[in-house]
Design an enzyme around this catalytic site. Structure first.
Site, PDB file in Angstrom:
ATOM      1  N   GLY A  12      48.188 -49.206  -1.683  1.00 60.68           N
ATOM      2  CA  GLY A  12      49.001 -49.078  -2.707  1.00 60.68           C
ATOM      3  C   GLY A  12      50.413 -48.277  -2.482  1.00 60.68           C
ATOM      4  O   GLY A  12      50.927 -47.560  -3.169  1.00 60.68           O
ATOM      5  N   ARG A  66      38.088 -68.924  -9.018  1.00 59.85           N
ATOM      6  CA  ARG A  66      39.130 -68.080  -9.196  1.00 59.85           C
ATOM      7  C   ARG A  66      39.840 -68.004 -10.682  1.00 59.85           C
ATOM      8  O   ARG A  66      40.124 -67.175 -11.153  1.00 59.85           O
ATOM      9  CB  ARG A  66      40.333 -68.694  -8.288  1.00 59.85           C
ATOM     10  CG  ARG A  66      39.974 -68.733  -6.953  1.00 59.85           C
ATOM     11  CD  ARG A  66      41.410 -68.886  -6.180  1.00 59.85           C
ATOM     12  NE  ARG A  66      40.626 -69.188  -4.631  1.00 59.85           N
ATOM     13  CZ  ARG A  66      40.251 -68.077  -3.974  1.00 59.85           C
ATOM     14  NH1 ARG A  66      40.419 -67.052  -4.330  1.00 59.85           N
ATOM     15  NH2 ARG A  66      39.908 -68.246  -2.694  1.00 59.85           N
ATOM     16  N   MET A  91      44.906 -58.825  -2.409  1.00 61.00           N
ATOM     17  CA  MET A  91      44.285 -59.655  -1.288  1.00 61.00           C
ATOM     18  C   MET A  91      43.306 -60.929  -1.940  1.00 61.00           C
ATOM     19  O   MET A  91      42.461 -61.119  -1.933  1.00 61.00           O
ATOM     20  CB  MET A  91      43.612 -58.802  -0.339  1.00 61.00           C
ATOM     21  CG  MET A  91      44.453 -57.797   0.418  1.00 61.00           C
ATOM     22  SD  MET A  91      45.598 -58.622   1.303  1.00 61.00           S
ATOM     23  CE  MET A  91      44.830 -59.490   2.739  1.00 61.00           C
ATOM     24  N   ARG A  92      43.915 -61.441  -2.812  1.00 60.64           N
ATOM     25  CA  ARG A  92      43.063 -62.677  -3.761  1.00 60.64           C
ATOM     26  C   ARG A  92      44.183 -63.693  -3.984  1.00 60.64           C
ATOM     27  O   ARG A  92      45.296 -63.476  -4.358  1.00 60.64           O
ATOM     28  CB  ARG A  92      42.568 -61.871  -4.969  1.00 60.64           C
ATOM     29  CG  ARG A  92      41.808 -62.940  -5.758  1.00 60.64           C
ATOM     30  CD  ARG A  92      40.431 -63.014  -5.811  1.00 60.64           C
ATOM     31  NE  ARG A  92      39.830 -64.135  -6.627  1.00 60.64           N
ATOM     32  CZ  ARG A  92      38.397 -64.258  -6.272  1.00 60.64           C
ATOM     33  NH1 ARG A  92      37.586 -63.778  -5.546  1.00 60.64           N
ATOM     34  NH2 ARG A  92      38.196 -65.049  -7.179  1.00 60.64           N
ATOM     35  N   HIS A 110      55.846 -59.593   1.556  1.00 58.44           N
ATOM     36  CA  HIS A 110      55.168 -59.858   2.730  1.00 58.44           C
ATOM     37  C   HIS A 110      55.923 -59.175   3.845  1.00 58.44           C
ATOM     38  O   HIS A 110      57.177 -59.176   3.827  1.00 58.44           O
ATOM     39  CB  HIS A 110      55.305 -61.263   2.881  1.00 58.44           C
ATOM     40  CG  HIS A 110      54.458 -61.628   4.150  1.00 58.44           C
ATOM     41  ND1 HIS A 110      53.177 -61.764   4.220  1.00 58.44           N
ATOM     42  CD2 HIS A 110      55.055 -62.098   5.341  1.00 58.44           C
ATOM     43  CE1 HIS A 110      52.808 -62.198   5.413  1.00 58.44           C
ATOM     44  NE2 HIS A 110      53.749 -62.450   6.006  1.00 58.44           N
ATOM     45  N   ASP A 146      52.466 -66.817   0.917  1.00 63.03           N
ATOM     46  CA  ASP A 146      53.785 -66.314   1.418  1.00 63.03           C
ATOM     47  C   ASP A 146      54.735 -67.181   1.576  1.00 63.03           C
ATOM     48  O   ASP A 146      55.648 -67.351   2.575  1.00 63.03           O
ATOM     49  CB  ASP A 146      53.432 -65.396   2.639  1.00 63.03           C
ATOM     50  CG  ASP A 146      52.043 -64.709   2.628  1.00 63.03           C
ATOM     51  OD1 ASP A 146      52.259 -63.856   1.806  1.00 63.03           O
ATOM     52  OD2 ASP A 146      51.540 -64.535   3.637  1.00 63.03           O
TER      53      ASP A 146
HETATM   54  C1  GRF Z   1      52.277 -54.356   2.811  1.00 63.68           C
HETATM   55  O1  GRF Z   1      52.341 -54.326   4.168  1.00 63.68           O
HETATM   56  C2  GRF Z   1      52.680 -55.579   2.073  1.00 63.68           C
HETATM   57  O2  GRF Z   1      53.717 -56.205   2.738  1.00 63.68           O
HETATM   58  C3  GRF Z   1      51.637 -56.433   2.279  1.00 63.68           C
HETATM   59  O3  GRF Z   1      50.332 -55.692   2.322  1.00 63.68           O
HETATM   60  C4  GRF Z   1      50.775 -54.513   2.590  1.00 63.68           C
HETATM   61  C5  GRF Z   1      50.270 -53.556   1.344  1.00 63.68           C
HETATM   62  O4  GRF Z   1      50.337 -52.279   1.647  1.00 63.68           O
HETATM   63  N1  GRF Z   1      51.513 -57.523   1.390  1.00 63.68           N
HETATM   64  P1  GRF Z   1      50.457 -51.170   0.577  1.00 63.68           P
HETATM   65  O5  GRF Z   1      49.033 -51.400   0.009  1.00 63.68           O
HETATM   66  O6  GRF Z   1      51.532 -51.553  -0.353  1.00 63.68           O
HETATM   67  O7  GRF Z   1      50.611 -49.832   1.136  1.00 63.68           O
END
Ligand code: GRF
Length: 216
Positions: A12, A66, A91-92, A110, A146
């Site tokens: 985060g 989902r 991540m979902r 991204h 993405d």
């Molecule tokens: C970041 O590189 C973001 O661009 C990608 O996942 C990573 C998350 O990092 N989608 P964080 O949890 O914000 O540190």
């Protein structure tokens, strides 16, 4: 001020950058809620330390269901009257229906200059392609992963001796700059979606919507 929910799965750091920016006087959005789909996401403690309400909605028990997961998610978003979602390392994947419901109101970040290198291991992809510039992109979310109208990009140089880790660290610092700026643009109606792209309502794109690389 529009109530924003940040969705995370991990450390985060982008979430923290958004929280920090939004705490400043005059920021046009309020981070009202952080939701993680994993109870062990390190970012949760950080959000709590900043006085932000957190929720865990575990997605794992839902497997490929989902829509079942999204029902709980939507209920939490409704309860907190959320108007904007920022995905920050979430991540979902979502159903097309959920994405459609939030179209124009859900941002993702991204770590590549989209449309190059979507998906997993973007830094490895960049290094294997031999690009000399990489970066990060904040975009509106569409059903395709993405992809979607680009709100803001920041670029960094790629060094000859970069590894995926060193490149990721350089890109991450740009991520932390562009995500708050992109949220500001959205919250102030500084951009509008025009088909597959966004345009600046002020008519000035270059200064507001990109960060250019400098030599390292
Ligand atoms: C970041 O590189 C973001 O661009 C990608 O996942 C990573 C998350 O990092 N989608 P964080 O949890 O914000 O540190």
């Amino acid at each position: 001020m529009r109530p924003v929910a940040i969705l995370i799965s991990g450390r985060g750091s982008n979430m923290s950058a958004l929280i920090e920016a939004a705490a400043a006087d005059g920021f046009p959005a309020k981070i009202a809620l952080v939701i993680s789909n994993r109870a062990d996401a390190p970012g949760l403690a950080n959000a709590q330390a900043n006085g932000i309400k957190t929720l865990v909605i575990e997605s794992k028990p839902f497997g490929k269901d989902r829509a079942g997961f999204e029902k709980l998610l939507q209920a939490a978003l409704d309860e907190h009257k959320i108007e904007v979602i920022c995905l920050a390392g979430f991540m979902r994947l979502f159903t097309a229906e959920f994405v459609q419901h939030w179209y124009g109101r859900m941002l993702n970040i991204h770590p590549s200059l989209l449309p190059s290198f979507p998906g997993l291991d973007p830094h490895g992809q960049a290094l294997r392609a031999g690009v000399k510039i990489s970066g990060a992109t904040v975009h509106f979310v569409i059903p395709e992963t993405d992809a979607g109208p680009i709100v803001m990009q920041g670029a960094v140089p790629v060094a000859g001796d970069d590894t995926a880790e060193t490149l990721a660290a350089r890109v991450l610092s740009v991520e932390h700059q562009i995500y708050p700026q992109a949220l500001r643009l959205l919250a102030t109606d500084g951009i509008k979606i025009d088909g597959d792209v966004t345009t600046s309502t002020a008519g000035v794109d270059a200064e507001d919507n990109l960060i250019a690389p400098t030599v390292i």
